[in-house]
Design a protein around this motif. Structure first.
Motif, PDB file in Angstrom:
ATOM      1  N   UNK A   1      45.476  35.990  47.361  1.00  0.00           N
ATOM      2  CA  UNK A   1      45.898  34.771  46.671  1.00  0.00           C
ATOM      3  C   UNK A   1      45.112  34.451  45.406  1.00  0.00           C
ATOM      4  N   UNK A   2      43.953  35.088  45.217  1.00  0.00           N
ATOM      5  CA  UNK A   2      42.988  34.582  44.237  1.00  0.00           C
ATOM      6  C   UNK A   2      42.261  35.718  43.534  1.00  0.00           C
ATOM      7  N   UNK A   3      41.938  35.472  42.252  1.00  0.00           N
ATOM      8  CA  UNK A   3      41.081  36.369  41.489  1.00  0.00           C
ATOM      9  C   UNK A   3      40.041  35.517  40.783  1.00  0.00           C
ATOM     10  N   UNK A   4      38.763  35.824  40.987  1.00  0.00           N
ATOM     11  CA  UNK A   4      37.719  34.991  40.387  1.00  0.00           C
ATOM     12  C   UNK A   4      36.521  35.813  39.963  1.00  0.00           C
ATOM     13  N   UNK A   5      35.706  35.182  39.122  1.00  0.00           N
ATOM     14  CA  UNK A   5      34.427  35.752  38.689  1.00  0.00           C
ATOM     15  C   UNK A   5      33.301  35.115  39.486  1.00  0.00           C
ATOM     16  N   UNK A   6      32.287  35.916  39.786  1.00  0.00           N
ATOM     17  CA  UNK A   6      31.003  35.359  40.205  1.00  0.00           C
ATOM     18  C   UNK A   6      29.989  35.720  39.132  1.00  0.00           C
ATOM     19  N   UNK A   7      29.484  34.712  38.470  1.00  0.00           N
ATOM     20  CA  UNK A   7      28.517  34.805  37.376  1.00  0.00           C
ATOM     21  C   UNK A   7      29.132  35.463  36.137  1.00  0.00           C
ATOM     22  N   UNK A   8      28.537  35.138  34.993  1.00  0.00           N
ATOM     23  CA  UNK A   8      29.030  35.665  33.725  1.00  0.00           C
ATOM     24  C   UNK A   8      27.827  35.982  32.828  1.00  0.00           C
ATOM     25  N   UNK A   9      27.068  36.979  33.249  1.00  0.00           N
ATOM     26  CA  UNK A   9      25.888  37.393  32.500  1.00  0.00           C
ATOM     27  C   UNK A   9      26.157  38.521  31.531  1.00  0.00           C
ATOM     28  N   UNK A  10      27.434  38.806  31.264  1.00  0.00           N
ATOM     29  CA  UNK A  10      27.820  39.841  30.309  1.00  0.00           C
ATOM     30  C   UNK A  10      28.641  39.207  29.194  1.00  0.00           C
ATOM     31  N   UNK A  11      28.886  39.967  28.145  1.00  0.00           N
ATOM     32  CA  UNK A  11      29.638  39.431  27.016  1.00  0.00           C
ATOM     33  C   UNK A  11      31.115  39.286  27.365  1.00  0.00           C
TER      34      UNK A  11
ATOM     35  N   UNK B   1      23.528  30.535  39.896  1.00  0.00           N
ATOM     36  CA  UNK B   1      22.427  29.729  39.354  1.00  0.00           C
ATOM     37  C   UNK B   1      22.435  29.832  37.835  1.00  0.00           C
ATOM     38  N   UNK B   2      21.472  29.194  37.203  1.00  0.00           N
ATOM     39  CA  UNK B   2      21.534  28.990  35.753  1.00  0.00           C
ATOM     40  C   UNK B   2      20.808  30.035  34.923  1.00  0.00           C
ATOM     41  N   UNK B   3      20.088  30.960  35.509  1.00  0.00           N
ATOM     42  CA  UNK B   3      19.309  31.915  34.719  1.00  0.00           C
ATOM     43  C   UNK B   3      20.195  32.715  33.773  1.00  0.00           C
ATOM     44  N   UNK B   4      19.613  33.084  32.618  1.00  0.00           N
ATOM     45  CA  UNK B   4      20.389  33.694  31.542  1.00  0.00           C
ATOM     46  C   UNK B   4      21.132  34.957  31.956  1.00  0.00           C
ATOM     47  N   UNK B   5      20.543  35.754  32.836  1.00  0.00           N
ATOM     48  CA  UNK B   5      21.200  37.001  33.206  1.00  0.00           C
ATOM     49  C   UNK B   5      22.432  36.771  34.087  1.00  0.00           C
ATOM     50  N   UNK B   6      22.694  35.518  34.415  1.00  0.00           N
ATOM     51  CA  UNK B   6      23.896  35.154  35.176  1.00  0.00           C
ATOM     52  C   UNK B   6      24.831  34.239  34.389  1.00  0.00           C
ATOM     53  N   UNK B   7      24.400  33.804  33.201  1.00  0.00           N
ATOM     54  CA  UNK B   7      25.195  32.824  32.442  1.00  0.00           C
ATOM     55  C   UNK B   7      25.314  33.142  30.952  1.00  0.00           C
ATOM     56  N   UNK B   8      24.799  34.264  30.492  1.00  0.00           N
ATOM     57  CA  UNK B   8      24.756  34.541  29.054  1.00  0.00           C
ATOM     58  C   UNK B   8      26.120  34.517  28.382  1.00  0.00           C
ATOM     59  N   UNK B   9      27.158  34.874  29.106  1.00  0.00           N
ATOM     60  CA  UNK B   9      28.480  34.928  28.503  1.00  0.00           C
ATOM     61  C   UNK B   9      29.284  33.643  28.634  1.00  0.00           C
ATOM     62  N   UNK B  10      28.646  32.591  29.137  1.00  0.00           N
ATOM     63  CA  UNK B  10      29.388  31.368  29.454  1.00  0.00           C
ATOM     64  C   UNK B  10      29.941  30.672  28.222  1.00  0.00           C
TER      65      UNK B  10
ATOM     66  N   UNK C   1      20.906  22.493  34.326  1.00  0.00           N
ATOM     67  CA  UNK C   1      20.032  23.499  33.727  1.00  0.00           C
ATOM     68  C   UNK C   1      20.741  24.354  32.677  1.00  0.00           C
ATOM     69  N   UNK C   2      22.064  24.299  32.633  1.00  0.00           N
ATOM     70  CA  UNK C   2      22.808  25.152  31.717  1.00  0.00           C
ATOM     71  C   UNK C   2      22.604  24.731  30.264  1.00  0.00           C
ATOM     72  N   UNK C   3      22.577  25.722  29.374  1.00  0.00           N
ATOM     73  CA  UNK C   3      22.458  25.435  27.944  1.00  0.00           C
ATOM     74  C   UNK C   3      23.781  24.939  27.368  1.00  0.00           C
TER      75      UNK C   3
END
Length: 261
Positions: A21-31, A56-65, A85-87
């Motif tokens: 039923x669903x397609x989702x992302x977990x974290x977005x630490x890539x471009x 969580x908010x660390x850059x390697x999990x959120x850089x592409x946000x 904590x997000x930029x």
């Protein structure tokens, strides 16, 4: 249920989860560029995704946000502490605050707290046509969650460092202490010990994740888990996630009488 790990490590983390039923992302630490390239290879676009879950908010999990927010309109699931904590600010109407249980279409999401030096860090249990445990960036695993985490089909599980490599390596003392602390990362040995207690007869795959570039090797992480599982009666396939190369799609599915095939 399918999982495709696009990147896993200290330079970026991102996975795609698919169910009936669903397609989702977990974290977005890539471009965004890399994400769309991977989606194209899966014959999908960004519009096929239903949500983003943040551990969580660390850059390697959120850089592409930042770019992702501009290029998409799906919901962002995160804890209130992570959002603070997000930029990048997120429009309020796009936010879903992570609580213990959520459902997206027919996909059930159970959130568990992890122990990391990022406020509000969490892991997930995803259940629909099969079940997946997603745990990364934690110094330890609270035993109160063991009943929820036991005997799932797929485990995506942090196996960050080899303890000897870390302690003999070039990192400064304070950083070594951070990594081995209760708010740091799971070692190969600790991850393997947890997995040996959690897996069961349903478990088909273990994905070892977030390996340290400087303090681990794929063969060490694999061997630690393999040896720990030899003390059990189970023999799931063990796969090691990579930083710069997406894994092949991993899938678990059951037929109408609930038999794995």
């Amino acid at each position: 249920m399918k999982i495709k790990v696009l990147a896993s490590g200290s330079k970026g983390n991102c996975s795609i989860i698919e169910t009936a039923s669903t397609s989702l992302l977990i974290d977005i630490g890539i471009t965004y560029q890399r994400l769309t390239k991977e989606l194209e290879e899966m014959n999908q676009t960004i519009d096929d995704l239903d949500a983003l879950l943040l551990t969580h908010s660390h850059n390697d999990h959120t850089n592409g946000l930042k770019v992702l927010l501009k290029k998409s309109n799906f919901k962002i699931y995160a804890t209130s502490e992570t959002l603070k904590e997000l930029k990048e600010p997120i429009d309020e109407e796009r936010i879903v605050l992570l609580e213990q249980n959520h459902t997206i279409n027919n996909l059930k999401i159970t959130t568990i707290k992890t122990s990391h030096d990022a406020k509000g860090s969490v892991g997930f249990i995803l259940e629909e046509d099969a079940s997946l445990v997603y745990i990364t960036d934690t110094g330890y695993l609270n035993r109160k969650y063991f009943p929820l985490l036991t005997n799932k089909d797929i485990y995506y599980f942090e196996s960050n460092h080899d303890e000897k490599m870390l302690m003999d390596g070039p990192y400064p003392y304070y950083l070594k202490q951070r990594i081995i602390s209760d708010e740091g990362h799971l070692s190969n040995k600790t991850a393997a010990s947890y997995l040996s207690k959690l897996i069961g007869d349903k478990t088909k795959y273990i994905i070892l994740a977030h390996l340290s570039e400087h303090n681990n090797k794929e063969e060490l992480a694999y061997r630690a888990t393999k040896e720990a599982l030899e003390e059990t009666k189970y023999n799931p396939e063990i796969v090691v996630a990579k930083q710069n190369q997406a894994l092949d799609m991993i899938e678990v599915k059951y037929d109408k009488i609930n038999m794995y095939r």
